[in-house]
Design an enzyme around this catalytic site. Structure first.
Site, PDB file in Angstrom:
ATOM      1  N   GLY A 236      27.929  40.367  30.111  1.00 27.66           N
ATOM      2  CA  GLY A 236      28.054  40.094  31.450  1.00 27.66           C
ATOM      3  C   GLY A 236      27.562  41.086  32.682  1.00 27.66           C
ATOM      4  N   CYS A 353      38.823  48.036  31.292  1.00 29.59           N
ATOM      5  CA  CYS A 353      39.578  46.938  32.055  1.00 29.59           C
ATOM      6  C   CYS A 353      40.835  47.383  31.703  1.00 29.59           C
ATOM      7  CB  CYS A 353      39.360  45.611  31.610  1.00 29.59           C
ATOM      8  SG  CYS A 353      39.095  45.581  29.801  1.00 29.59           S
TER       9      CYS A 353
END
Length: 402
Positions: A236, A353
């Protein structure tokens, strides 16, 4: 709301696969959704969102329903009855809900909602760790991480721009909103299966959380540079780097899983990207060959994933404190090893994250004080919090090699 027995049964079956068989929630739901081709988008949405909601609040709902794992079939139906009642709907007159104590369900909620571990439905160890790591911020953050995540698109600047994509999506009856903090992002006003649109198959956008979109920008890659994406996964952020580099220069995307790199290759074709080279990491040879040759390095490190619980609520039940201790060691190993590829004057971004400082600021500080980090200096760092910034939780630190 009118409930359909076959849709609730599908939800129960998905919950069985997740809770009793240990399947990942997204995979279990996708398998269930293939069961009946007659289900429309609303039916599929009900199954997915209801399943995720019950997974998210498993501990709370199980306590109210007075059931324990491993859940029997009737226990799972009880969980759905709690969900229906707490959402304010009337229970259908089905055999599975016969004699359900509606008043007791509401009363039990009032009893337990004062306890954060029950109210936010998290394991004891996670609550204790959250308080230790974040102090008073933990209460706000875990509440925000229990909200359903928005669907966010990233316009592929190699093929379109935000304004044009927004207009084209209107033709697909998909309404979106922009946010000046995230220049490439479009936020869906209502959830929709955008993967079925021709705009997606033509590579005009990727689905990527707004916070995640900041990480490639943080590295600030330039056309013609050599960039390494050390933990590329399915790519991504790699694709975002390529778009920012206008397909010029070279991106070396590495990972330890060939299946993820294969997915990245498939996505590059759709996105019209041709400056990415994938390399499977099987030894340290790749790092040694690239030592001192990269203008930029992105380390999107493996982590606890606690910043993205909104998207992966089942992670609350799969994570163990021992794993977090182990992953911290891996994070530092990656920093120590991969930093060697950055050339003098080059830039390295370390990102996770996670919202826990022990995976973030502490790791960066440890690296900078080590022999491998002696030639680097911290330029900037920031943490995105779900409760403050409205999207997933992320950390990123940018370091310059002297």
């Amino acid at each position: 709301m009118r409930f359909h027995h076959n849709l609730v049964q599908a939800t129960v079956d998905a919950l069985h696969n997740i809770f009793n068989d240990g399947k990942y929630a997204d995979q279990a739901i996708q398998k269930i959704l293939k069961r009946d081709t007659r289900w429309g988008s609303r039916d599929r949405g009900f199954i997915a969102e209801t399943t995720y909601d019950i997974v998210r609040y498993k501990r709370l709902y199980a306590s109210i329903a007075n059931v324990n794992e491993p859940f029997k079939q009737e226990d799972l139906w009880r969980l759905t009855s709690v969900w229906i009642v707490l959402k304010g709907y009337d229970l259908p007159a089905w055999d599975e809900y016969y004699n359900t104590p509606v008043r007791r369900i509401r009363g039990k909620l009032d009893e337990v909602r004062k306890n954060r571990k029950m109210r936010e439905s998290i394991p004891d160890w996670m609550d204790e760790m959250g308080v230790k790591e974040l102090g008073s911020l933990w209460d706000q953050e875990i509440t925000a991480l229990n909200k359903q995540a928005s669907v966010v698109l990233r316009a592929n600047s190699l093929k379109t721009d935000v304004a044009s994509l927004k207009e084209k999506l209107v033709g697909e009856e998909v309404m979106t909103t922009t946010d000046e903090r995230f220049p490439d992002a479009l936020i869906l006003n209502e959830r929709a299966n955008v993967f079925r649109t021709k705009l997606f198959t033509d590579g005009l956008f990727e689905v990527q959380d707004a916070g995640s979109q900041l990480i490639a920008s943080y590295l600030d890659p330039k056309p013609g540079e050599r960039i390494m994406d050390a933990c590329a996964g399915a790519g991504g952020k790699t694709l975002h780097l390529a778009a920012m580099m206008e397909n010029k220069g070279q991106i070396i995307a590495t990972d330890i899983y060939q299946s993820k790199l294969n997915e990245l290759k498939r996505r590059t074709r759709r996105a019209g990207v041709h400056n990415i080279e994938t390399r499977l990491l099987e030894s340290t040879k790749t790092i040694k060959k690239l030592a001192g040759k990269m203008d930029g390095l992105l380390i999107d490190a493996p982590c606890s994933g606690l910043g993205v619980l909104r998207r992966n609520p089942d992670a609350k039940w799969k994570l163990q404190p021992e794993f977090i201790d182990k992953i911290k060691a891996t994070q530092q190993e990656i920093l120590q090893s991969y930093s060697r590829v950055v050339k003098s004057g080059g830039t390295m971004v370390y990102a996770t994250c996670s919202i826990f400082p022990s995976e973030n600021e502490v790791q960066v500080d440890t690296f900078l004080k080590s022999e491998a980090g002696a030639d680097f200096e911290l330029e900037d760092s920031q943490t995105l919090y779900a409760h403050r910034d409205g999207f997933d939780g992320f950390f990123m630190a940018r370091m310059k090699k002297k």
